[in-house]
Design an enzyme around this catalytic site. Structure first.
Site, short mmCIF file in Angstrom:
data_model
loop_
_atom_site.label_atom_id
_atom_site.label_comp_id
_atom_site.label_asym_id
_atom_site.label_seq_id
_atom_site.Cartn_x
_atom_site.Cartn_y
_atom_site.Cartn_z
N GLN A 1 8.61 -45.06 43.25
CA GLN A 1 9.06 -43.93 42.44
C GLN A 1 9.24 -44.35 40.98
O GLN A 1 9.83 -45.39 40.69
CB GLN A 1 10.39 -43.39 43.01
CG GLN A 1 10.89 -42.11 42.37
CD GLN A 1 10.05 -40.87 42.73
OE1 GLN A 1 9.33 -40.86 43.73
NE2 GLN A 1 10.13 -39.84 41.91
N ASP B 1 0.10 -41.89 45.91
CA ASP B 1 0.44 -41.22 44.64
C ASP B 1 -0.82 -40.95 43.81
O ASP B 1 -0.77 -40.17 42.87
CB ASP B 1 1.36 -42.13 43.80
CG ASP B 1 2.81 -41.72 43.85
OD1 ASP B 1 3.08 -40.53 44.10
OD2 ASP B 1 3.67 -42.60 43.63
N LYS C 1 11.40 -36.29 49.62
CA LYS C 1 10.19 -36.86 50.23
C LYS C 1 10.50 -37.34 51.65
O LYS C 1 9.72 -37.12 52.58
CB LYS C 1 9.63 -37.99 49.35
CG LYS C 1 9.03 -37.46 48.04
CD LYS C 1 8.62 -38.54 47.05
CE LYS C 1 8.18 -37.86 45.74
NZ LYS C 1 7.69 -38.80 44.71
N1 L34 Z 1 5.72 -42.60 41.90
N2 L34 Z 1 7.01 -41.16 40.64
C1 L34 Z 1 6.06 -41.34 41.58
N3 L34 Z 1 5.44 -40.31 42.20
C2 L34 Z 1 5.77 -39.04 41.89
O1 L34 Z 1 5.11 -38.02 42.46
C3 L34 Z 1 6.77 -38.80 40.95
N4 L34 Z 1 7.22 -37.53 40.64
C4 L34 Z 1 7.60 -37.22 39.26
C5 L34 Z 1 8.59 -38.32 38.81
N5 L34 Z 1 8.25 -39.65 39.29
C6 L34 Z 1 7.36 -39.89 40.29
C7 L34 Z 1 7.91 -36.74 41.48
O2 L34 Z 1 8.02 -36.97 42.67
C8 L34 Z 1 8.22 -35.86 39.39
N6 L34 Z 1 8.43 -35.66 40.82
C9 L34 Z 1 9.10 -34.57 41.39
C10 L34 Z 1 9.19 -34.40 42.76
C11 L34 Z 1 9.87 -33.34 43.32
C12 L34 Z 1 10.49 -32.42 42.52
C13 L34 Z 1 10.40 -32.55 41.15
C14 L34 Z 1 9.71 -33.62 40.60
C15 L34 Z 1 11.24 -31.32 43.18
O3 L34 Z 1 11.42 -31.29 44.37
N7 L34 Z 1 11.78 -30.36 42.41
C16 L34 Z 1 12.56 -29.28 42.94
C17 L34 Z 1 14.01 -29.35 42.48
C18 L34 Z 1 14.64 -30.64 42.76
C19 L34 Z 1 16.08 -30.72 42.27
O4 L34 Z 1 16.90 -29.98 42.80
O5 L34 Z 1 16.35 -31.52 41.34
C20 L34 Z 1 11.95 -27.97 42.47
O6 L34 Z 1 12.14 -26.97 43.15
O7 L34 Z 1 11.34 -27.98 41.39
#
Ligand code: L34
Length: 291
Positions: A96, A119, A52
């Site tokens: 988060q 969010d 982020k």
């Molecule tokens: N307050 N909490 C708050 N807001 C959110 O919007 C979230 N979320 C979820 C968990 N808690 C939160 C996220 O940000 C899930 N989440 C989230 C954000 C980004 C990714 C996955 C979940 C992401 O970038 N995933 C990548 C891989 C990341 C890695 O290498 O671990 C992908 O390509 O799926």
């Protein structure tokens, strides 16, 4: 079968946002500013928040990361939120999740000024979304809808099965999918659902958000279905340096050949979650009046 490239779409949208920010700066407006509160050192949360912060840079936003250890008290967090609510330079902020057990997530979410709740978790934003009023849409559901739109996937009258009923993904995405203009017929499945395989086999679109790696198997999927995989569970792996790899809720290898479209994990919904948060921050900075 076509792979839905969330990373590529997210990169395009970040460029669109950056262009918008450049215009604002040219007009003498201030740089959009997102703040994030991160509690503890959960590996997933660390990664997501780092993504982020990086996305803020790419979009031309200012970002502030505020960190606390696991033993932070609820009062300390509520004070930090109150400061951010009153800080005129901060357009939007997030806390988060998940939070340590001694802190009430609901209390924290409700303390956030809904006008800075990028969010989209505050009951005012959730309520406004449910009745189709302008609001901050929560990031993962908004990202999924954007992917369907950008791939011209038809949703009108489609049978959409949402697996999972979390407040962050399952419930809001089900609400959005049934809304006027999107027009899907939505079924929500959860741990007490009977005949889950049968219900899934009837789906034109499956949105899997259970957090159960590989749950959706080939025998649950109709030929030509669209599969959106929201799961990102870390499972142990001897093949990677980190000692884990990410697994989605879908048995990708066996399901993918049967689908018309499918999102990969990683590189599918995850990057769209980040970019939807950026979009909300831009809207917050533009002080669009939702009322
Ligand atoms: N307050 N909490 C708050 N807001 C959110 O919007 C979230 N979320 C979820 C968990 N808690 C939160 C996220 O940000 C899930 N989440 C989230 C954000 C980004 C990714 C996955 C979940 C992401 O970038 N995933 C990548 C891989 C990341 C890695 O290498 O671990 C992908 O390509 O799926």
């Amino acid at each position: 079968m076509e792979l839905i490239d969330g990373k590529k779409i997210a990169d395009t949208i970040k460029q669109e946002i950056a262009a918008e920010v450049a215009k604002m700066i040219n007009q003498g407006k201030k740089q959009p500013h997102l703040a994030a509160i991160l509690v503890g050192h959960d590996g997933g949360s660390e990664t997501y928040v780092a993504h982020k912060v990086k996305a803020c840079e790419q979009c031309g936003f200012k970002s502030t990361l505020i960190r606390y250890e696991d033993d932070v008290t609820e009062i300390e967090l509520l004070n930090a939120i109150s400061k951010l609510n009153n800080d005129n330079d901060v357009d939007g902020f997030i806390v988060q999740l998940p939070l340590p057990k001694h802190i009430s997530e609901q209390k924290i979410i409700e303390a956030i000024d809904y006008r800075k709740d990028v969010d989209g978790f505050h009951p005012i934003n959730v309520g406004r979304m449910s009745i189709g009023l302008p609001c901050f849409l929560s990031a993962t559901p908004a990202g999924i809808i954007e992917l369907l739109k950008r791939y011209n996937i038809s949703t009108k009258g489609a049978n959409c099965v949402v697996m999972g009923r979390s407040n962050i993904v399952g419930k809001p995405v089900a609400t959005l999918m049934m809304q006027k203009g999107i027009d899907a017929t939505v079924t929500v499945c959860h741990s007490a659902t009977k005949n889950i395989k049968e219900i899934c086999r009837n789906a034109d679109i499956i949105i899997a958000a259970l957090g159960s790696p590989g749950f959706v198997t080939e025998d649950m999927v109709k030929a030509g279905a669209v599969i959106i995989d929201v799961g990102t569970t870390r499972v142990a792996s001897t093949l990677t340096k980190s000692g884990f790899k990410l697994r989605g809720d879908v048995d990708f290898e066996n399901v993918a050949p049967k689908c018309s479209f499918i999102t990969p994990v990683p590189g599918g919904v995850g990057p769209m979650t980040i970019v939807s948060l950026m979009r909300n921050t831009l809207i917050a900075a533009q002080k669009v009046n939702f009322d």
